[in-house]
Design a protein around this motif. Structure first.
Motif, PDB file in Angstrom:
ATOM      1  N   THR A  58       7.982  94.414  94.330  1.00 20.40           N
ATOM      2  CA  THR A  58       7.016  93.579  95.037  1.00 20.40           C
ATOM      3  C   THR A  58       5.932  94.483  95.602  1.00 20.40           C
ATOM      4  N   THR A  59       4.678  94.145  95.316  1.00 16.92           N
ATOM      5  CA  THR A  59       3.555  94.921  95.831  1.00 16.92           C
ATOM      6  C   THR A  59       2.723  94.050  96.755  1.00 16.92           C
ATOM      7  N   GLN A  60       2.119  94.690  97.731  1.00 18.32           N
ATOM      8  CA  GLN A  60       1.246  93.991  98.660  1.00 18.32           C
ATOM      9  C   GLN A  60      -0.035  94.797  98.812  1.00 18.32           C
ATOM     10  N   ARG A  61      -1.164  94.120  98.513  1.00 19.55           N
ATOM     11  CA  ARG A  61      -2.480  94.749  98.640  1.00 19.55           C
ATOM     12  C   ARG A  61      -3.326  93.894  99.571  1.00 19.55           C
ATOM     13  N   PRO A  62      -3.788  94.433 100.682  1.00 15.06           N
ATOM     14  CA  PRO A  62      -4.682  93.661 101.552  1.00 15.06           C
ATOM     15  C   PRO A  62      -5.958  93.231 100.832  1.00 15.06           C
ATOM     16  N   ASP A  63      -6.408  94.054  99.879  1.00 11.47           N
ATOM     17  CA  ASP A  63      -7.580  93.720  99.080  1.00 11.47           C
ATOM     18  C   ASP A  63      -7.147  93.632  97.619  1.00 11.47           C
ATOM     19  N   PRO A  64      -6.710  92.450  97.158  1.00  8.99           N
ATOM     20  CA  PRO A  64      -6.196  92.340  95.786  1.00  8.99           C
ATOM     21  C   PRO A  64      -7.252  92.544  94.710  1.00  8.99           C
ATOM     22  N   ALA A  65      -8.521  92.497  95.063  1.00 12.00           N
ATOM     23  CA  ALA A  65      -9.571  92.731  94.079  1.00 12.00           C
ATOM     24  C   ALA A  65      -9.678  94.216  93.710  1.00 12.00           C
ATOM     25  N   ARG A  66      -9.056  95.057  94.487  1.00 11.89           N
ATOM     26  CA  ARG A  66      -9.100  96.499  94.235  1.00 11.89           C
ATOM     27  C   ARG A  66      -7.907  96.896  93.367  1.00 11.89           C
ATOM     28  N   PRO A  67      -8.110  97.520  92.218  1.00 12.84           N
ATOM     29  CA  PRO A  67      -6.987  97.921  91.363  1.00 12.84           C
ATOM     30  C   PRO A  67      -6.170  99.039  92.009  1.00 12.84           C
ATOM     31  N   ALA A  68      -4.924  99.156  91.569  1.00  9.28           N
ATOM     32  CA  ALA A  68      -4.036 100.180  92.118  1.00  9.28           C
ATOM     33  C   ALA A  68      -3.038 100.612  91.050  1.00  9.28           C
ATOM     34  N   VAL A  69      -2.298 101.644  91.360  1.00 15.34           N
ATOM     35  CA  VAL A  69      -1.269 102.138  90.452  1.00 15.34           C
ATOM     36  C   VAL A  69      -0.070 102.592  91.279  1.00 15.34           C
ATOM     37  N   CYS A  70       1.136 102.258  90.809  1.00 17.53           N
ATOM     38  CA  CYS A  70       2.384 102.680  91.452  1.00 17.53           C
ATOM     39  C   CYS A  70       3.221 103.431  90.427  1.00 17.53           C
ATOM     40  N   THR A  71       3.887 104.473  90.855  1.00 23.36           N
ATOM     41  CA  THR A  71       4.744 105.249  89.968  1.00 23.36           C
ATOM     42  C   THR A  71       6.200 105.032  90.364  1.00 23.36           C
TER      43      THR A  71
END
Length: 135
Positions: free
Chosen positions: A73-86
């Motif tokens: 489960t991921t949580q991004r305050p700004d979902p429009a910003r891409p991210a990466v998790c390892t």
């Protein structure tokens, strides 16, 4: 009843001499440490309390000697910003036996669930999140 003589006082003064560092220097040092330390503590507390992205492993299941299924489960305050998790799979000896880079494209949901299968070269026993960073 014991009386202390001047000789006793001199002997004690020679054994336990006074500090060589003046008291005002200690006060200046403590003030400088506080002047730098308190703002740094406030900055790290506010920065660390509001991460750009956070992730949590909800569950995992070892399906074979070469795969492990993971729900993240991921949580991004700004979902429009891409991210990466390892994500890293580990063996019973804590060796890294597999790794998966979870790409999070821009989206509309702040909270997302991801089902991932990590391929390994040895039987995995656990999985952990190495880190998540925004792009």
């Amino acid at each position: 009843m014991t009386t202390h003589t001047e000789t006793d006082a001199e002997r004690i003064a020679r054994r336990y001499p006074g500090s060589r560092t003046p008291r005002w220097l200690w006060l200046v040092a403590v003030a400088a440490i506080l002047a730098v330390g308190v703002p740094w503590l406030i900055w790290t507390a506010t920065y660390g309390a509001n991460p750009a992205i956070s992730a949590k492993i909800v569950s995992f299941s070892v399906t074979s000697d070469q795969t492990i299924d993971v729900r993240v489960t991921t949580q991004r305050p700004d979902p429009a910003r891409p991210a990466v998790c390892t994500l890293t799979a580990q063996a019973v000896t804590y060796d890294t036996v597999g790794q998966y880079v979870l790409e999070l494209p821009p989206g509309s949901e702040e909270l997302e669930h991801h089902d991932v299968t990590i391929r390994t070269f040895k039987r995995p026993t656990s999985v952990k999140i190495e880190g998540c960073t925004p792009r």
